[in-house]
Design a protein around this motif. Structure first.
Motif, PDB file in Angstrom:
ATOM      1  N   ASP A 254     -57.942   1.622  12.094  1.00  0.00           N
ATOM      2  CA  ASP A 254     -58.489   2.976  12.291  1.00  0.00           C
ATOM      3  C   ASP A 254     -59.690   2.942  13.242  1.00  0.00           C
ATOM      4  O   ASP A 254     -59.818   3.773  14.143  1.00  0.00           O
ATOM      5  N   GLN A 257     -58.494   2.231  16.735  1.00  0.00           N
ATOM      6  CA  GLN A 257     -57.858   3.426  17.325  1.00  0.00           C
ATOM      7  C   GLN A 257     -58.910   4.421  17.810  1.00  0.00           C
ATOM      8  O   GLN A 257     -58.855   4.909  18.938  1.00  0.00           O
ATOM      9  N   LYS A 258     -59.917   4.666  16.915  1.00  0.00           N
ATOM     10  CA  LYS A 258     -60.910   5.693  17.257  1.00  0.00           C
ATOM     11  C   LYS A 258     -61.814   5.265  18.399  1.00  0.00           C
ATOM     12  O   LYS A 258     -62.314   6.102  19.141  1.00  0.00           O
ATOM     13  N   SER A 267     -54.009  -6.539  14.710  1.00  0.00           N
ATOM     14  CA  SER A 267     -52.763  -5.811  14.517  1.00  0.00           C
ATOM     15  C   SER A 267     -51.654  -6.757  14.051  1.00  0.00           C
ATOM     16  O   SER A 267     -50.855  -6.431  13.152  1.00  0.00           O
TER      17      SER A 267
END
Ligand code: NAD
Length: 297
Positions: A254, A257-258, A267
């Protein structure tokens, strides 16, 4: 000595509350599990019937809960949110590993009601919680950090101030992403060596003295029979669950991604723990990931 409410007495919270009581603080403990409450009572804590009762008239509230939704529910959005009953004389210290956005929004909700809230996630595992040698990584103001420090020192050895609210959670998730990567790599290397005829203990000793040395090899070897007192030597019971590592790698993704930070290794580690969890291993210690490699052979 302080009066402290402790909410969440699981693998980590139980021994942390016990260490506060051992240091002479008055600890009022609450958990949804009756067994956890019994254990806390036998270790010098007073037992409360609810989180609200535990938090009545205390100097500090400490929580050690599974995820962000539990923390948000306890303080902000549950039936009787603690922020409705606390005032500025109490500092809330949340030690759970949760997403930084929730840590920031809960801190802001507390501030609106005049209640201080800091994130203080930990590293060091169940062994560190029992021995009182945890690392605390705090996000909050300087004044809040100074107020919390003497209390955290009863449960930990290294107390860091990472930055403002949420910074503790960001630092924690960076660390745990690296831990997930290191454990995956250690399992991969050990499995390949053993498949090619090496003794896992001999290979571990070699890598510990070589450039592949890392925390998993030093204190948390995933191969059964190599190291005493680690989850691998007791069928991967206790310790840090695959479910929790999977949660932490999700939190890392998260953040990645942000912020558009590149995390291909994180990952890959998340995909490996996901496969392992999907095979029914979520309740085992995370070092059981080596089974994924062994079963693939
Ligand atoms: P756990 O599942 O053993 O304990 C969580 C406890 O919270 C349980 O006893 C549960 O009954 C209780 N609980 C849940 N909701 C509650 C509520 N509303 N009110 C009161 N009690 C409630 O988990 P754990 O291993 O102790 O981990 C706790 C946190 O610490 C997690 O965020 C985890 O990611 C983090 N953490 C764990 C480790 C580890 O090695 N286990 C290490 C570092 C950080």
């Amino acid at each position: 000595m302080a009066t402290i409410a402790f909410i969440g007495l699981g693998n980590m919270g139980g021994p942390m509350a016990a260490n506060l009581a051992k240091a002479g603080h008055s600890v009022k403990a609450f958990d949804l599990s009756p067994q956890a409450l019994e254990q806390a009572a036998s270790q010098g804590c007073q037992i409360a019937d609810s989180a609200q009762q535990a938090a009545s008239g205390v100097d500090f509230v400490i929580s050690m809960l599974p995820a962000g939704k539990h923390v948000e529910g306890l303080y902000v959005s549950g039936d009787q949110p603690l922020f409705d009953q606390l005032d500025s004389s109490t500092l809330v210290i949340d030690c759970s590993t949760i997403d930084a956005d929730t840590a920031r929004s809960v801190a802001a909700a507390g501030a609106e009601k005049g209640v201080g809230f800091i994130d203080a996630p930990v590293s060091g595992g169940v062994g560190g919680a029992q021995a009182g040698t945890l690392t605390f990584i705090v996000g909050g103001t300087d004044a809040q950090f100074q107020q919390a420090k003497p209390i955290l020192e009863c449960m930990g050895k290294n107390i860091f101030h990472a930055g403002d609210h949420g910074a503790g959670q960001i630092a924690k998730v960076c660390n745990n992403m690296l831990l997930g990567i290191l454990m995956s790599g250690t399992c991969e290397a050990l499995n390949m060596g053993v498949k090619n005829g090496l003794d896992p203990k001999v290979l571990s000793d070699i890598m510990k003295q070589s450039s592949g040395n890392n925390w998993a090899l030093q204190v948390y070897n995933p191969f059964p029979g190599v190291m005493d007192g680690v989850p691998a030597s007791r069928d991967y019971q206790g310790g840090f669950q695959v479910d929790l590592m999977f949660k932490d790698l999700g939190l890392a993704m998260d953040v990645s991604q942000k912020s558009a930070a590149a995390t291909p290794m994180g990952s890959a580690a998340r995909a490996l723990f996901n496969l392992h969890k999907s095979a029914g291993n979520g309740g085992l210690d995370f070092s059981s990931l080596i089974k994924l490699y062994q079963d693939a052979d």
